[in-house]
Design a protein around this motif. Sequence first.
Motif, mmCIF file in Angstrom:
data_model
loop_
_atom_site.group_PDB
_atom_site.id
_atom_site.type_symbol
_atom_site.label_atom_id
_atom_site.label_comp_id
_atom_site.label_asym_id
_atom_site.label_seq_id
_atom_site.Cartn_x
_atom_site.Cartn_y
_atom_site.Cartn_z
ATOM 1 N N GLY A 86 0.727 -1.318 0.025
ATOM 2 C CA GLY A 86 -0.203 -0.013 0.018
ATOM 3 C C GLY A 86 0.840 1.361 -0.071
ATOM 4 N N PRO A 87 1.774 1.416 1.221
ATOM 5 C CA PRO A 87 2.533 2.773 0.894
ATOM 6 C C PRO A 87 3.379 2.730 -0.012
ATOM 7 C CG PRO A 87 2.255 1.733 3.307
ATOM 8 C CD PRO A 87 1.584 0.827 2.414
ATOM 9 N N LEU A 88 4.091 1.620 -0.289
ATOM 10 C CA LEU A 88 5.108 1.465 -1.519
ATOM 11 C C LEU A 88 4.341 1.900 -2.878
ATOM 12 C CD1 LEU A 88 8.077 0.774 -2.069
ATOM 13 C CD2 LEU A 88 7.103 -1.789 -2.652
ATOM 14 N N SER A 89 3.106 1.431 -3.191
ATOM 15 C CA SER A 89 2.713 1.945 -4.411
ATOM 16 C C SER A 89 2.320 3.526 -4.390
ATOM 17 C CB SER A 89 1.315 1.188 -4.531
ATOM 18 O OG SER A 89 0.306 1.573 -3.650
ATOM 19 N N LEU A 90 1.989 4.059 -3.184
ATOM 20 C CA LEU A 90 2.137 5.472 -3.188
ATOM 21 C C LEU A 90 3.356 6.233 -3.692
ATOM 22 C CD1 LEU A 90 -0.294 6.328 -0.204
ATOM 23 C CD2 LEU A 90 -0.726 6.339 -2.565
ATOM 24 N N VAL A 91 4.594 5.659 -2.906
ATOM 25 C CA VAL A 91 5.823 6.056 -3.323
ATOM 26 C C VAL A 91 6.159 6.063 -4.859
ATOM 27 C CG1 VAL A 91 8.459 5.922 -2.762
ATOM 28 C CG2 VAL A 91 6.715 5.896 -0.955
ATOM 29 N N LEU A 92 5.751 4.767 -5.335
ATOM 30 C CA LEU A 92 6.032 4.413 -6.638
ATOM 31 C C LEU A 92 5.162 5.345 -7.632
ATOM 32 C CD1 LEU A 92 6.553 0.678 -6.688
ATOM 33 C CD2 LEU A 92 8.237 2.137 -6.828
ATOM 34 N N LEU A 93 4.135 5.568 -7.251
ATOM 35 C CA LEU A 93 3.059 6.457 -7.980
ATOM 36 C C LEU A 93 3.491 7.825 -7.891
ATOM 37 C CD1 LEU A 93 0.391 6.618 -9.864
ATOM 38 C CD2 LEU A 93 -0.795 6.855 -7.837
ATOM 39 N N ALA A 94 4.050 8.343 -6.928
ATOM 40 C CA ALA A 94 4.511 9.794 -6.880
ATOM 41 C C ALA A 94 5.785 9.935 -7.964
ATOM 42 C CB ALA A 94 4.771 9.970 -5.414
ATOM 43 N N ARG A 95 6.720 8.819 -7.650
ATOM 44 C CA ARG A 95 7.926 8.835 -8.572
ATOM 45 C C ARG A 95 7.488 8.746 -9.985
ATOM 46 N NH1 ARG A 95 12.208 4.022 -8.659
ATOM 47 N NH2 ARG A 95 10.601 3.354 -10.333
ATOM 48 N N VAL A 96 6.682 7.850 -10.401
ATOM 49 C CA VAL A 96 6.262 7.921 -11.883
ATOM 50 C C VAL A 96 5.591 9.255 -12.246
ATOM 51 C CG1 VAL A 96 4.658 6.683 -13.470
ATOM 52 C CG2 VAL A 96 5.848 5.322 -11.825
ATOM 53 N N ARG A 97 4.766 9.685 -11.317
ATOM 54 C CA ARG A 97 4.189 11.076 -11.964
ATOM 55 C C ARG A 97 5.340 12.336 -12.019
ATOM 56 N NH1 ARG A 97 -1.672 11.532 -9.214
ATOM 57 N NH2 ARG A 97 -2.669 9.685 -10.688
ATOM 58 N N VAL A 98 6.314 12.177 -11.096
ATOM 59 C CA VAL A 98 7.211 13.239 -11.266
ATOM 60 C C VAL A 98 8.072 12.857 -12.702
ATOM 61 C CG1 VAL A 98 9.587 13.909 -10.291
ATOM 62 C CG2 VAL A 98 7.436 14.003 -8.839
ATOM 63 N N LEU A 99 8.470 11.813 -12.855
ATOM 64 C CA LEU A 99 9.276 11.521 -13.999
ATOM 65 C C LEU A 99 8.563 11.612 -15.324
ATOM 66 C CD1 LEU A 99 10.801 7.953 -13.045
ATOM 67 C CD2 LEU A 99 12.113 10.052 -13.308
ATOM 68 N N GLU A 100 7.058 11.383 -15.407
ATOM 69 C CA GLU A 100 6.136 11.910 -16.262
ATOM 70 C C GLU A 100 6.233 13.347 -16.565
ATOM 71 O OE1 GLU A 100 2.529 9.860 -15.585
ATOM 72 O OE2 GLU A 100 3.147 7.824 -16.476
ATOM 73 N N THR A 101 6.000 14.173 -15.679
ATOM 74 C CA THR A 101 6.069 15.490 -15.649
ATOM 75 C C THR A 101 7.214 15.967 -16.270
ATOM 76 O OG1 THR A 101 4.475 15.487 -13.910
ATOM 77 C CG2 THR A 101 5.341 17.622 -14.507
ATOM 78 N N ALA A 102 8.426 15.495 -15.796
ATOM 79 C CA ALA A 102 9.859 16.002 -16.368
ATOM 80 C C ALA A 102 9.662 15.528 -17.924
ATOM 81 C CB ALA A 102 10.974 15.365 -15.264
ATOM 82 N N ALA A 103 9.415 14.605 -18.323
ATOM 83 C CA ALA A 103 9.520 14.016 -19.567
ATOM 84 C C ALA A 103 8.432 14.965 -20.458
ATOM 85 C CB ALA A 103 9.007 12.610 -19.894
#
Length: 125
Positions: free
Chosen positions: A85-102
């Motif tokens: 549960g908490p790990l998926s939130l961390v992974l989701l935040a990381r993915v969204r940051v990477l997508e925004t940067a791209a």
Amino acid sequence: MIRLLWTASVRTRYFLRRYMPTNILLDLIRTRRGLKWGIPAMLLAVPYLLAASICTNFIGGGGPGWLNPLVLLFIWNAMKFLIMGPLSLVLLARVRVLETAARRRAHRSHPTARRQQTVTADVPS
């Protein structure tokens, strides 16, 4: 001998990752589309903990000892879902940051995007 043990552990891991329902579900949650389901999946830990409690009470009341590995399996599966549960939130935040940067990089590097901005800025409305 070590090669035999190594091969057996690799094949066991492959079998468990491929065919066990909790591992399949956790693999689906780890995908980009599944990351949003990490917190609701934590609720699946409740039935596993309930089953572990029921088996433990049954064993304590004189039940068969072969239920002990089942209790360990229930607790292990519950822990996997509680951690995901908490790990998926961390992974989701990381993915969204990477997508925004791209997206920003693509917008900056695309030459027609800059030209269209200057053309629309020059046109009076």
